[in-house]
Motif scaffolding. Structure first.
Motif, PDB file in Angstrom:
ATOM      1  N   ARG A 158      -1.123   3.662  -2.957  1.00  0.00           N
ATOM      2  CA  ARG A 158      -0.136   2.634  -3.294  1.00  0.00           C
ATOM      3  C   ARG A 158       0.367   2.827  -4.724  1.00  0.00           C
ATOM      4  N   LEU A 159      -0.536   3.152  -5.657  1.00  0.00           N
ATOM      5  CA  LEU A 159      -0.120   3.386  -7.042  1.00  0.00           C
ATOM      6  C   LEU A 159       0.770   4.619  -7.144  1.00  0.00           C
ATOM      7  N   LEU A 160       0.431   5.668  -6.399  1.00  0.00           N
ATOM      8  CA  LEU A 160       1.250   6.881  -6.427  1.00  0.00           C
ATOM      9  C   LEU A 160       2.699   6.605  -6.039  1.00  0.00           C
ATOM     10  N   PHE A 161       2.895   5.727  -5.074  1.00  0.00           N
ATOM     11  CA  PHE A 161       4.238   5.497  -4.552  1.00  0.00           C
ATOM     12  C   PHE A 161       4.950   4.301  -5.175  1.00  0.00           C
ATOM     13  N   THR A 162       4.233   3.373  -5.789  1.00  0.00           N
ATOM     14  CA  THR A 162       4.889   2.144  -6.242  1.00  0.00           C
ATOM     15  C   THR A 162       4.802   1.895  -7.732  1.00  0.00           C
ATOM     16  N   ASP A 163       3.924   2.588  -8.451  1.00  0.00           N
ATOM     17  CA  ASP A 163       3.790   2.362  -9.892  1.00  0.00           C
ATOM     18  C   ASP A 163       4.561   3.440 -10.641  1.00  0.00           C
ATOM     19  N   PRO A 164       5.642   3.097 -11.329  1.00  0.00           N
ATOM     20  CA  PRO A 164       6.458   4.112 -12.009  1.00  0.00           C
ATOM     21  C   PRO A 164       5.677   4.933 -13.035  1.00  0.00           C
ATOM     22  N   ALA A 165       4.750   4.296 -13.774  1.00  0.00           N
ATOM     23  CA  ALA A 165       3.988   5.029 -14.781  1.00  0.00           C
ATOM     24  C   ALA A 165       3.049   6.049 -14.143  1.00  0.00           C
ATOM     25  N   VAL A 166       2.380   5.666 -13.061  1.00  0.00           N
ATOM     26  CA  VAL A 166       1.481   6.592 -12.365  1.00  0.00           C
ATOM     27  C   VAL A 166       2.290   7.708 -11.721  1.00  0.00           C
ATOM     28  N   ARG A 167       3.430   7.377 -11.200  1.00  0.00           N
ATOM     29  CA  ARG A 167       4.292   8.395 -10.584  1.00  0.00           C
ATOM     30  C   ARG A 167       4.757   9.413 -11.630  1.00  0.00           C
ATOM     31  N   THR A 168       5.175   8.941 -12.797  1.00  0.00           N
ATOM     32  CA  THR A 168       5.637   9.832 -13.859  1.00  0.00           C
ATOM     33  C   THR A 168       4.505  10.679 -14.417  1.00  0.00           C
ATOM     34  N   LEU A 169       3.289  10.141 -14.398  1.00  0.00           N
ATOM     35  CA  LEU A 169       2.123  10.861 -14.910  1.00  0.00           C
ATOM     36  C   LEU A 169       1.908  12.177 -14.177  1.00  0.00           C
ATOM     37  N   HIS A 170       2.191  12.211 -12.884  1.00  0.00           N
ATOM     38  CA  HIS A 170       1.958  13.404 -12.062  1.00  0.00           C
ATOM     39  C   HIS A 170       3.134  14.375 -12.182  1.00  0.00           C
ATOM     40  N   ARG A 171       2.883  15.512 -12.804  1.00  0.00           N
ATOM     41  CA  ARG A 171       3.955  16.506 -12.958  1.00  0.00           C
ATOM     42  C   ARG A 171       4.360  17.100 -11.612  1.00  0.00           C
ATOM     43  N   ASP A 172       3.412  17.206 -10.682  1.00  0.00           N
ATOM     44  CA  ASP A 172       3.692  17.711  -9.329  1.00  0.00           C
ATOM     45  C   ASP A 172       3.604  16.552  -8.343  1.00  0.00           C
ATOM     46  N   ASN A 174       5.424  15.310  -5.930  1.00  0.00           N
ATOM     47  CA  ASN A 174       5.662  15.557  -4.505  1.00  0.00           C
ATOM     48  C   ASN A 174       4.436  16.164  -3.834  1.00  0.00           C
ATOM     49  N   HIS A 175       3.845  17.149  -4.492  1.00  0.00           N
ATOM     50  CA  HIS A 175       2.666  17.820  -3.930  1.00  0.00           C
ATOM     51  C   HIS A 175       1.484  16.859  -3.846  1.00  0.00           C
ATOM     52  N   ASP A 176       1.206  16.133  -4.937  1.00  0.00           N
ATOM     53  CA  ASP A 176       0.048  15.247  -4.967  1.00  0.00           C
ATOM     54  C   ASP A 176       0.211  14.075  -4.005  1.00  0.00           C
ATOM     55  N   ALA A 177       1.417  13.512  -3.956  1.00  0.00           N
ATOM     56  CA  ALA A 177       1.641  12.374  -3.065  1.00  0.00           C
ATOM     57  C   ALA A 177       1.565  12.791  -1.600  1.00  0.00           C
ATOM     58  N   ARG A 178       2.096  13.973  -1.291  1.00  0.00           N
ATOM     59  CA  ARG A 178       2.051  14.435   0.099  1.00  0.00           C
ATOM     60  C   ARG A 178       0.617  14.711   0.528  1.00  0.00           C
ATOM     61  N   ASP A 179      -0.203  15.257  -0.379  1.00  0.00           N
ATOM     62  CA  ASP A 179      -1.622  15.463  -0.078  1.00  0.00           C
ATOM     63  C   ASP A 179      -2.323  14.133   0.175  1.00  0.00           C
ATOM     64  N   ALA A 180      -1.967  13.109  -0.607  1.00  0.00           N
ATOM     65  CA  ALA A 180      -2.575  11.796  -0.425  1.00  0.00           C
ATOM     66  C   ALA A 180      -2.198  11.200   0.929  1.00  0.00           C
ATOM     67  N   THR A 222      -8.373  16.782   4.127  1.00  0.00           N
ATOM     68  CA  THR A 222      -9.466  16.047   3.494  1.00  0.00           C
ATOM     69  C   THR A 222      -9.257  15.920   1.995  1.00  0.00           C
ATOM     70  N   ALA A 223      -8.344  16.733   1.422  1.00  0.00           N
ATOM     71  CA  ALA A 223      -8.044  16.697  -0.020  1.00  0.00           C
ATOM     72  C   ALA A 223      -9.327  16.739  -0.842  1.00  0.00           C
ATOM     73  N   GLY A 224     -10.196  17.677  -0.518  1.00  0.00           N
ATOM     74  CA  GLY A 224     -11.499  17.741  -1.174  1.00  0.00           C
ATOM     75  C   GLY A 224     -11.486  18.313  -2.574  1.00  0.00           C
ATOM     76  N   TYR A 225     -10.557  19.201  -2.864  1.00  0.00           N
ATOM     77  CA  TYR A 225     -10.489  19.786  -4.193  1.00  0.00           C
ATOM     78  C   TYR A 225      -9.086  20.335  -4.429  1.00  0.00           C
ATOM     79  N   GLY A 226      -8.807  20.667  -5.684  1.00  0.00           N
ATOM     80  CA  GLY A 226      -7.497  21.203  -6.023  1.00  0.00           C
ATOM     81  C   GLY A 226      -7.233  21.056  -7.503  1.00  0.00           C
ATOM     82  N   THR A 227      -6.042  21.403  -7.908  1.00  0.00           N
ATOM     83  CA  THR A 227      -5.632  21.309  -9.309  1.00  0.00           C
ATOM     84  C   THR A 227      -4.516  20.280  -9.438  1.00  0.00           C
ATOM     85  N   LYS A 228      -4.645  19.420 -10.427  1.00  0.00           N
ATOM     86  CA  LYS A 228      -3.616  18.416 -10.682  1.00  0.00           C
ATOM     87  C   LYS A 228      -3.082  18.602 -12.103  1.00  0.00           C
TER      88      LYS A 228
END
Length: 291
Positions: A158-172, A174-180, A222-228
């Motif tokens: 919910r924060l990824l999609f609705t909080d502008p600050a959290v959304r801006t924090l993620h440089r990638d 689209n990738h992170d939100a789609r994984d979520a 499962t989004a078990g690991y990765g780079t953010k």
């Protein structure tokens, strides 16, 4: 539910979508001529985050609507209380079921101890539906002040999609939100009748077209690991390894930790963030988070 009820349900869905316009449902206008009054089937399916084929079969009376689908249809078709009761009656389901709130998700003591011992490492305990059950000060410094958020908003996706600050924090983003979204899809497969998850999916489907599109893809992970990669307003760019460890007790709780290579600029940035955070125990408000 007999065939007549199936038929009446389909007729109601057709009638209701004919009463709505794309504009009042938040859909973009198109230049193509509309051959039907109101919404098209594919537009209702998009708003409800279900496949066009499944929605078509609902209107044709060939399939019974599940409780989670009814929740999303209520949102997509903007039904009032009377229409909602009528829809549930036609579907042969009680409308009380999707409203039922589940008990709290208590954080397991070992998860709590691990969280408190990670002083320079941002870490979260995630529960069902990616609810944020607990966090440490480093996670607050990186993401947001979770304790200041209403309990219902303490959800990672919910924060990824609705909080502008959290959304801006993620440089990638689209990738992170789609994984979520893919991780949430995995949970939906394990508990398809979870009313809280249905409410979450319905809310995000109406608020964000990307979520609606990605949910309809049925991609799972499962989004078990990765780079953010992050762009923090105070310490700049960070590249962090994200790893999650599942609790062995079957509770569905996971510890998510973000680390950096020692000596790297990102590692130094995490230490700076940690130094700015008051040394206090992480806040836990699990009594407000449903199972």
């Amino acid at each position: 539910m007999n065939s007549a009820s199936h038929s009446h349900l389909g007729a109601f869905l057709r009638a209701r979508r004919a009463q709505l316009t794309p504009q009042e449902c938040g859909l973009p206008e198109t230049d193509s001529a509309r051959r039907v009054a109101g919404l098209r089937r594919e537009e209702v399916a998009q708003l409800a985050a279900i496949s066009v084929d499944y929605y078509t079969r609902l209107e044709q009376g060939r399939v019974r609507a599940s409780a989670p689908v009814l929740v999303t249809l209520v949102r997509a078709l903007r039904l009032d209380d009377d229409q909602k009761r009528y829809l549930y009656g036609l579907a042969g389901r009680s409308e009380d079921r999707p409203r039922r709130r589940r008990p709290a998700q208590p954080v397991r003591p070992p998860m709590r101890r691990l969280l408190d011992q990670l002083t320079h490492t941002p870490a979260l305990v995630l529960g069902k539906r990616l609810d944020i059950l607990a966090w440490n000060p480093a996670a607050t410094a990186l993401y947001t002040d979770f304790a200041a958020l209403p309990p219902a908003r303490r959800n990672y996706i919910r924060l990824l999609f609705t909080d502008p600050a959290v959304r801006t924090l993620h440089r990638d983003w689209n990738h992170d939100a789609r994984d979520a979204v893919a991780a949430l899809r995995m949970e939906a497969a394990a508990d398809p009748d979870d009313p809280e998850l249905a409410r979450l999916v319905g809310e995000l489907s109406l608020r964000d077209t990307d979520f609606c599109t990605w949910w309809a893809e049925h991609r799972v992970s499962t989004a078990g690991y990765g780079t953010k990669r992050y762009r923090h307003p105070l310490v700049g760019e960070l590249t962090l390894d994200c790893d999650t460890w599942a609790s062995p007790d079957g509770s569905g709780q996971r510890l998510m930790a973000l680390t950096a290579e020692p000596g790297s600029p990102s590692h130094d940035a995490l230490r700076i963030l940690a130094s700015w955070t008051a040394a206090e125990p992480s806040t836990d408000r699990t009594e407000d988070v449903p199972r």
